[in-house]
Write a protein that holds these residues in place. Structure first.
Motif, PDB file in Angstrom:
ATOM      1  N   GLU A 200      41.213  34.056  43.935  1.00 21.10           N
ATOM      2  CA  GLU A 200      42.625  33.808  44.084  1.00 21.10           C
ATOM      3  C   GLU A 200      43.223  34.855  43.017  1.00 21.10           C
ATOM      4  OE1 GLU A 200      43.600  29.858  43.230  1.00 21.10           O
ATOM      5  OE2 GLU A 200      42.756  29.020  45.212  1.00 21.10           O
ATOM      6  N   ASN A 201      42.753  34.995  41.814  1.00 20.27           N
ATOM      7  CA  ASN A 201      43.300  35.792  40.753  1.00 20.27           C
ATOM      8  C   ASN A 201      42.163  36.992  40.365  1.00 20.27           C
ATOM      9  OD1 ASN A 201      44.090  36.779  38.645  1.00 20.27           O
ATOM     10  ND2 ASN A 201      44.963  34.931  37.718  1.00 20.27           N
ATOM     11  N   MET A 202      42.653  38.042  41.207  1.00 21.77           N
ATOM     12  CA  MET A 202      41.831  39.414  41.088  1.00 21.77           C
ATOM     13  C   MET A 202      41.922  39.774  39.358  1.00 21.77           C
ATOM     14  SD  MET A 202      39.684  40.211  43.421  1.00 21.77           S
ATOM     15  CE  MET A 202      39.420  41.986  42.879  1.00 21.77           C
ATOM     16  N   THR A 203      42.834  39.805  39.041  1.00 19.67           N
ATOM     17  CA  THR A 203      43.280  40.527  37.706  1.00 19.67           C
ATOM     18  C   THR A 203      42.430  39.607  36.663  1.00 19.67           C
ATOM     19  OG1 THR A 203      45.318  40.618  37.965  1.00 19.67           O
ATOM     20  CG2 THR A 203      44.699  40.773  35.595  1.00 19.67           C
ATOM     21  N   LYS A 204      42.177  38.287  36.695  1.00 20.72           N
ATOM     22  CA  LYS A 204      41.236  37.735  35.887  1.00 20.72           C
ATOM     23  C   LYS A 204      39.812  37.747  36.246  1.00 20.72           C
ATOM     24  CE  LYS A 204      40.289  32.824  34.590  1.00 20.72           C
ATOM     25  NZ  LYS A 204      40.669  31.250  35.133  1.00 20.72           N
ATOM     26  N   ALA A 205      39.380  37.863  37.672  1.00 23.29           N
ATOM     27  CA  ALA A 205      38.039  37.992  37.914  1.00 23.29           C
ATOM     28  C   ALA A 205      37.586  39.237  37.448  1.00 23.29           C
ATOM     29  CB  ALA A 205      38.108  37.905  39.574  1.00 23.29           C
ATOM     30  N   ILE A 206      38.331  40.526  37.437  1.00 30.17           N
ATOM     31  CA  ILE A 206      37.880  41.865  37.020  1.00 30.17           C
ATOM     32  C   ILE A 206      37.691  41.573  35.517  1.00 30.17           C
ATOM     33  CG2 ILE A 206      38.428  44.145  36.560  1.00 30.17           C
ATOM     34  CD1 ILE A 206      40.191  43.960  39.369  1.00 30.17           C
ATOM     35  N   ALA A 207      38.442  40.890  34.709  1.00 30.98           N
ATOM     36  CA  ALA A 207      38.474  40.808  33.283  1.00 30.98           C
ATOM     37  C   ALA A 207      37.199  40.063  32.776  1.00 30.98           C
ATOM     38  CB  ALA A 207      39.756  40.053  32.762  1.00 30.98           C
ATOM     39  N   ALA A 209      34.487  39.762  34.806  1.00 30.92           N
ATOM     40  CA  ALA A 209      33.228  40.606  35.153  1.00 30.92           C
ATOM     41  C   ALA A 209      33.049  41.776  34.413  1.00 30.92           C
ATOM     42  CB  ALA A 209      33.382  41.077  36.637  1.00 30.92           C
ATOM     43  N   CYS A 210      34.094  42.161  33.721  1.00 28.24           N
ATOM     44  CA  CYS A 210      34.191  43.407  32.872  1.00 28.24           C
ATOM     45  C   CYS A 210      34.923  43.042  31.414  1.00 28.24           C
ATOM     46  CB  CYS A 210      35.102  44.511  33.293  1.00 28.24           C
ATOM     47  SG  CYS A 210      34.766  45.069  35.139  1.00 28.24           S
ATOM     48  N   PRO A 211      33.907  42.386  30.632  1.00 31.28           N
ATOM     49  CA  PRO A 211      34.407  41.855  29.519  1.00 31.28           C
ATOM     50  C   PRO A 211      34.684  42.828  28.427  1.00 31.28           C
ATOM     51  CG  PRO A 211      31.884  41.397  29.586  1.00 31.28           C
ATOM     52  CD  PRO A 211      32.420  41.858  30.899  1.00 31.28           C
ATOM     53  N   ASN A 212      34.353  44.210  28.527  1.00 33.24           N
ATOM     54  CA  ASN A 212      34.702  45.021  27.757  1.00 33.24           C
ATOM     55  C   ASN A 212      35.763  45.889  28.271  1.00 33.24           C
ATOM     56  OD1 ASN A 212      32.774  44.262  25.630  1.00 33.24           O
ATOM     57  ND2 ASN A 212      31.028  45.410  26.754  1.00 33.24           N
ATOM     58  N   GLY A 213      36.470  45.433  29.300  1.00 29.30           N
ATOM     59  CA  GLY A 213      37.405  46.343  29.918  1.00 29.30           C
ATOM     60  C   GLY A 213      36.749  47.191  31.140  1.00 29.30           C
ATOM     61  N   VAL A 214      37.556  48.239  31.570  1.00 25.40           N
ATOM     62  CA  VAL A 214      36.988  49.240  32.610  1.00 25.40           C
ATOM     63  C   VAL A 214      37.531  50.569  32.137  1.00 25.40           C
ATOM     64  CG1 VAL A 214      37.599  49.879  34.936  1.00 25.40           C
ATOM     65  CG2 VAL A 214      37.680  47.394  34.676  1.00 25.40           C
ATOM     66  N   ASP A 215      36.352  51.245  31.864  1.00 25.86           N
ATOM     67  CA  ASP A 215      36.576  52.703  31.536  1.00 25.86           C
ATOM     68  C   ASP A 215      36.872  53.558  32.690  1.00 25.86           C
ATOM     69  OD1 ASP A 215      35.910  52.347  28.553  1.00 25.86           O
ATOM     70  OD2 ASP A 215      34.247  51.604  29.526  1.00 25.86           O
ATOM     71  N   VAL A 216      36.336  53.420  33.736  1.00 27.52           N
ATOM     72  CA  VAL A 216      36.540  54.177  34.814  1.00 27.52           C
ATOM     73  C   VAL A 216      36.429  53.261  36.290  1.00 27.52           C
ATOM     74  CG1 VAL A 216      35.046  56.210  36.319  1.00 27.52           C
ATOM     75  CG2 VAL A 216      34.734  55.941  34.001  1.00 27.52           C
ATOM     76  N   TYR A 217      37.547  53.530  37.024  1.00 28.27           N
ATOM     77  CA  TYR A 217      37.948  52.806  38.127  1.00 28.27           C
ATOM     78  C   TYR A 217      37.998  53.946  39.271  1.00 28.27           C
ATOM     79  CZ  TYR A 217      40.444  50.242  41.896  1.00 28.27           C
ATOM     80  OH  TYR A 217      40.785  49.851  43.144  1.00 28.27           O
ATOM     81  N   TYR A 218      36.841  53.564  40.035  1.00 29.49           N
ATOM     82  CA  TYR A 218      36.676  54.482  41.448  1.00 29.49           C
ATOM     83  C   TYR A 218      37.475  53.715  42.568  1.00 29.49           C
ATOM     84  CZ  TYR A 218      34.859  58.204  44.365  1.00 29.49           C
ATOM     85  OH  TYR A 218      34.556  59.201  45.143  1.00 29.49           O
ATOM     86  N   ASP A 219      38.505  54.139  42.967  1.00 31.11           N
ATOM     87  CA  ASP A 219      39.401  53.403  44.051  1.00 31.11           C
ATOM     88  C   ASP A 219      39.314  53.967  45.247  1.00 31.11           C
ATOM     89  OD1 ASP A 219      41.556  52.092  45.259  1.00 31.11           O
ATOM     90  OD2 ASP A 219      43.232  53.002  43.945  1.00 31.11           O
ATOM     91  N   ASN A 220      38.771  53.348  46.244  1.00 32.12           N
ATOM     92  CA  ASN A 220      38.566  53.337  47.642  1.00 32.12           C
ATOM     93  C   ASN A 220      39.684  52.620  48.506  1.00 32.12           C
ATOM     94  OD1 ASN A 220      36.321  55.063  47.692  1.00 32.12           O
ATOM     95  ND2 ASN A 220      35.071  53.517  46.844  1.00 32.12           N
ATOM     96  N   VAL A 221      40.545  51.700  48.043  1.00 33.68           N
ATOM     97  CA  VAL A 221      41.149  51.007  48.621  1.00 33.68           C
ATOM     98  C   VAL A 221      42.616  50.812  48.666  1.00 33.68           C
ATOM     99  CG1 VAL A 221      39.214  49.285  49.169  1.00 33.68           C
ATOM    100  CG2 VAL A 221      40.785  48.807  47.205  1.00 33.68           C
ATOM    101  N   GLY A 222      42.984  51.114  47.129  1.00 29.03           N
ATOM    102  CA  GLY A 222      44.556  50.937  46.796  1.00 29.03           C
ATOM    103  C   GLY A 222      44.912  49.506  46.919  1.00 29.03           C
ATOM    104  N   HIS A 230      44.137  48.026  37.551  1.00 27.40           N
ATOM    105  CA  HIS A 230      44.878  48.768  36.656  1.00 27.40           C
ATOM    106  C   HIS A 230      45.078  48.067  35.330  1.00 27.40           C
ATOM    107  CE1 HIS A 230      46.549  51.343  39.920  1.00 27.40           C
ATOM    108  NE2 HIS A 230      45.393  51.705  39.828  1.00 27.40           N
ATOM    109  N   THR A 231      45.384  46.660  35.508  1.00 23.10           N
ATOM    110  CA  THR A 231      45.596  45.730  34.263  1.00 23.10           C
ATOM    111  C   THR A 231      44.447  45.874  33.422  1.00 23.10           C
ATOM    112  OG1 THR A 231      46.957  44.483  35.880  1.00 23.10           O
ATOM    113  CG2 THR A 231      46.429  43.724  33.665  1.00 23.10           C
ATOM    114  N   ASN A 232      43.520  46.103  33.784  1.00 21.37           N
ATOM    115  CA  ASN A 232      42.049  45.732  33.133  1.00 21.37           C
ATOM    116  C   ASN A 232      41.569  47.271  32.559  1.00 21.37           C
ATOM    117  OD1 ASN A 232      40.969  42.811  33.211  1.00 21.37           O
ATOM    118  ND2 ASN A 232      41.989  43.320  35.063  1.00 21.37           N
ATOM    119  N   ILE A 233      42.281  48.395  32.751  1.00 19.90           N
ATOM    120  CA  ILE A 233      41.783  49.593  32.357  1.00 19.90           C
ATOM    121  C   ILE A 233      42.029  49.821  30.925  1.00 19.90           C
ATOM    122  CG2 ILE A 233      42.336  52.092  32.275  1.00 19.90           C
ATOM    123  CD1 ILE A 233      41.055  51.361  34.842  1.00 19.90           C
TER     124      ILE A 233
END
Length: 331
Positions: A200-207, A209-222, A230-233
């Motif tokens: 339901e909340n992708m921003t929270k789910a990414i946070a 799964a990535c407790p230290n944030g995201v350094d590289v985001y490989y985007d295939n979907v937009g 992007h919120t977690n970069i």
């Protein structure tokens, strides 16, 4: 007679089978310097959707009532070229025909003793090159960093994650089913994965799964998934824009959160690319991918559909995620 698949009409929204036409034409006539090819494997890829529209892009659009084309592996059945003999296998951008006579100037010989022929359309072809060069040339991941991959169970995404692990990174994937999520972790070594269809909340789910944030985001979907990513970069993060399959069938220009704010506040690099930008690096990239494949560090994942007549349906199925890894049609 020789079978061919042509573009019958330009799609509005998601492509339909009626947008393609099956025709029978006369057998090809060879000219001096040409080779007669029998199609063995055909690649279907999301980028082909853009070429079905009459819009300016980095490659010309397909013409109506003319043959479609994509990556193909074919067998030489006759040759009037000293560089190629009967029984050779080649890969290149070729038309959707059972048989075709072509000048082999832009074809590459491939060896079925080194790897299965289908691999030359996937992990040792454009798919592998896109994953490797996009990640290393733009993402420049450092050991210990976190890489997030959308479309992670797709052709490019499944390779990106494996390369990330080889380079010593934490890798998190986003996919569309629980089965794909488990496959990413069990088969490709992803550290974690998210099912976007049950989240339901992708921003929270990414946070999470990535407790230290995201350094590289490989985007295939937009789309919405990328907005959440992007919120977690992290500061000085890198966003590699490879594809935007979530928007390819939109009939209006999609709108969403503006990216300028997070790019500025976090000093983020965001770069789109096409693999041919790095054509001069193809030989060394293929050599590295082949080495990792031979060493068992890389695994090839393919969804193979059989039958020339199934090419359009296999292409359409990409947009509902019916493939795991590279979608290929075996003739």
């Amino acid at each position: 007679m020789n079978k061919v698949i042509t573009l019958n009409s330009r799609p509005v929204g998601k492509p339909q089978l009626s947008d393609f036409k099956f025709e029978e034409v006369e057998m090809p006539q060879m000219k001096d310097g040409e080779v007669l090819l029998k199609t063995k494997f055909v690649s279907v890829d999301p980028y082909l959707r853009g070429r079905m529209s009459d819009a300016k892009s980095y490659v010309p659009p397909f013409e109506l009532q003319k043959a479609m084309s994509s990556g193909v592996v074919a067998e030489v059945t006759e040759s009037k070229n000293d560089q190629f003999k009967v029984g050779d296998f080649v890969s290149g951008s070729l038309e959707w025909k059972e048989l075709q006579s072509v000048n082999p100037e832009h074809l590459t010989k491939v060896d079925d003793q080194i790897a299965p022929l289908s691999n030359y359309l996937g992990i040792l072809g454009m798919t592998g090159l896109t994953a490797y060069l996009g990640l290393t040339e733009i993402g420049k991941p450092q050991k210990g960093e976190t890489i997030l991959v959308s479309g992670a169970a797709g052709a490019v995404g499944s390779v990106v994650g494996q390369i990330g692990k080889i380079l010593g990174c934490r890798v998190v994937g986003i996919a569309g089913t629980d089965e794909k999520v488990e496959f990413l972790k069990s088969e490709f070594g992803y550290d974690d994965a998210i099912n976007y269809n049950t989240t339901e909340n992708m921003t929270k789910a990414i946070a999470e799964a990535c407790p230290n944030g995201v350094d590289v985001y490989y985007d295939n979907v937009g789309g919405d998934i990328s907005d959440a990513a992007h919120t977690n970069i992290n500061r000085f993060g890198r966003v590699i824009v490879c594809g935007a399959i979530s928007t390819y069938n939109e009939t209006e220009v999609p709108t969403g959160p503006r990216v300028e704010g997070f790019l500025i506040k976090k000093s983020v690099l965001m770069q789109g690319f096409i693999v041919s930008n790095y054509a001069e690096k193809f030989p060394e990239a293929v050599k590295q991918l082949a080495q990792w494949l031979a060493e068992g560090k890389l695994k090839s994942s393919e969804t193979i559909v059989e039958g020339f007549d199934q090419i359009p349906q296999a292409f359409i199925d990409l947009f509902s995620g019916k493939n795991t890894g590279k979608m290929i049609v075996k003739i």
